[in-house]
Design a protein around this motif. Sequence first.
Motif, PDB file in Angstrom:
ATOM      1  N   ILE A 125     -81.303  39.392   8.170  1.00 19.74           N
ATOM      2  CA  ILE A 125     -81.130  38.017   8.661  1.00 19.74           C
ATOM      3  C   ILE A 125     -79.996  37.331   7.900  1.00 19.74           C
ATOM      4  N   ASP A 126     -79.965  37.499   6.554  1.00 20.90           N
ATOM      5  CA  ASP A 126     -78.908  36.885   5.745  1.00 20.90           C
ATOM      6  C   ASP A 126     -77.535  37.443   6.105  1.00 20.90           C
ATOM      7  N   HIS A 127     -77.461  38.786   6.310  1.00 21.02           N
ATOM      8  CA  HIS A 127     -76.168  39.426   6.549  1.00 21.02           C
ATOM      9  C   HIS A 127     -75.562  38.974   7.872  1.00 21.02           C
ATOM     10  N   PHE A 128     -76.380  38.898   8.915  1.00 18.94           N
ATOM     11  CA  PHE A 128     -75.863  38.549  10.233  1.00 18.94           C
ATOM     12  C   PHE A 128     -76.042  37.073  10.566  1.00 18.94           C
ATOM     13  N   GLY A 129     -76.814  36.367   9.720  1.00 18.74           N
ATOM     14  CA  GLY A 129     -77.053  34.952   9.989  1.00 18.74           C
ATOM     15  C   GLY A 129     -77.805  34.714  11.291  1.00 18.74           C
ATOM     16  N   ILE A 130     -78.795  35.579  11.602  1.00 24.70           N
ATOM     17  CA  ILE A 130     -79.551  35.399  12.846  1.00 24.70           C
ATOM     18  C   ILE A 130     -80.509  34.224  12.695  1.00 24.70           C
ATOM     19  N   ILE A 131     -81.097  33.786  13.803  1.00 26.78           N
ATOM     20  CA  ILE A 131     -82.059  32.686  13.890  1.00 26.78           C
ATOM     21  C   ILE A 131     -81.523  31.427  13.192  1.00 26.78           C
ATOM     22  N   GLY A 132     -80.231  31.174  13.383  1.00 22.83           N
ATOM     23  CA  GLY A 132     -79.672  29.915  12.888  1.00 22.83           C
ATOM     24  C   GLY A 132     -79.580  29.787  11.376  1.00 22.83           C
ATOM     25  N   MET A 133     -79.669  30.920  10.643  1.00 18.64           N
ATOM     26  CA  MET A 133     -79.572  30.835   9.187  1.00 18.64           C
ATOM     27  C   MET A 133     -78.113  31.042   8.762  1.00 18.64           C
ATOM     28  N   ASP A 134     -77.781  30.604   7.533  1.00 22.21           N
ATOM     29  CA  ASP A 134     -76.431  30.804   7.009  1.00 22.21           C
ATOM     30  C   ASP A 134     -76.186  32.292   6.751  1.00 22.21           C
ATOM     31  N   VAL A 135     -74.895  32.699   6.822  1.00 19.50           N
ATOM     32  CA  VAL A 135     -74.545  34.096   6.597  1.00 19.50           C
ATOM     33  C   VAL A 135     -74.344  34.361   5.099  1.00 19.50           C
TER      34      VAL A 135
END
Lengths: 140, 152
Positions: free
Chosen positions: A106-116
């Motif tokens: 999730i962090d790497h791709f910034g999915i679900i509106g999270m920061d990359v």
Amino acid sequence: MYRVYAVFIGILISIMLTFNGVLDGYLGNYLSVLLIHLCGLITVTIILISKRQKIVLNRQVPFYLYSGGAIGVLLVLVNNICFSSLGVALTSSLGVFGQLMLSCVIDHFGIIGMDVYKFEKKKLIGFTIILAGIIVMTIY
Amino acid sequence: MLYIILAILGGFLTILSMVVNANLAKKVGVFQGTFINYVVGSFIIFLIVLFIQDYSYINNLANIPFYAYLGGTIGVLVVAASNVIIPKIPTIYSTLLIFIGQIFMGIVIDYFRISHVSKGKVIGGVLIILGMLYNTNLDKKRLIDENIISEE
């Protein structure tokens, strides 16, 4: 001090996994999950009443946010199935491994509106140690 | 092996539910969010029970020890406690600290269930914590470099 409380939350989670697993042993996979949810529903209703909060459901809540309940059902089901064959320690360890992996994705791709936050290759060292721990735990 | 994959899947589901629940809590508050979760969850599992129609376990209802019912209650308490405690500690530590509690209690409980402490679980648990510490320190360095958190 709050860090000690966080450890305490983990202790509670292990106790919860055990109680749920015991109930599963008596009632099977599906009835146990139903009872667990009903007990949780009663508890949160008592909390809401004691805080005198009104239950309002007609606000602007996007539909996908209601999926949390469905994810919860699956989660309890999965934990109950694993409890009897893997025990609490291994179920928790594999669970945390899954959590760490998905968080990195999730962090790497910034999915679900999270920061990359790009994946640091150095983290593979940490993951290798964690994986070694899981393997030791599984085969011993 | 199937159980191992399932347990890892459980970890994926934990993160997904944390993301969804955090967003829901922002809109309606933590306890209302939890209430909605349990209403939706109860309804879904009720439909599943109706659909599967396996009531062979019902006779066991009378034999269940009272504490076994408390799992659902503890689940709500965990949500309530997390809501107070987790915002007060750096996020990168919360998973690690919660896991330390889980693995410690998990080993104790497994000891009571099978009455022996497996060395593998203790060694494995320590290794997992070391690996998490290592990666947590990498995160901490990055956050300090970007001046998001200050050195303690």
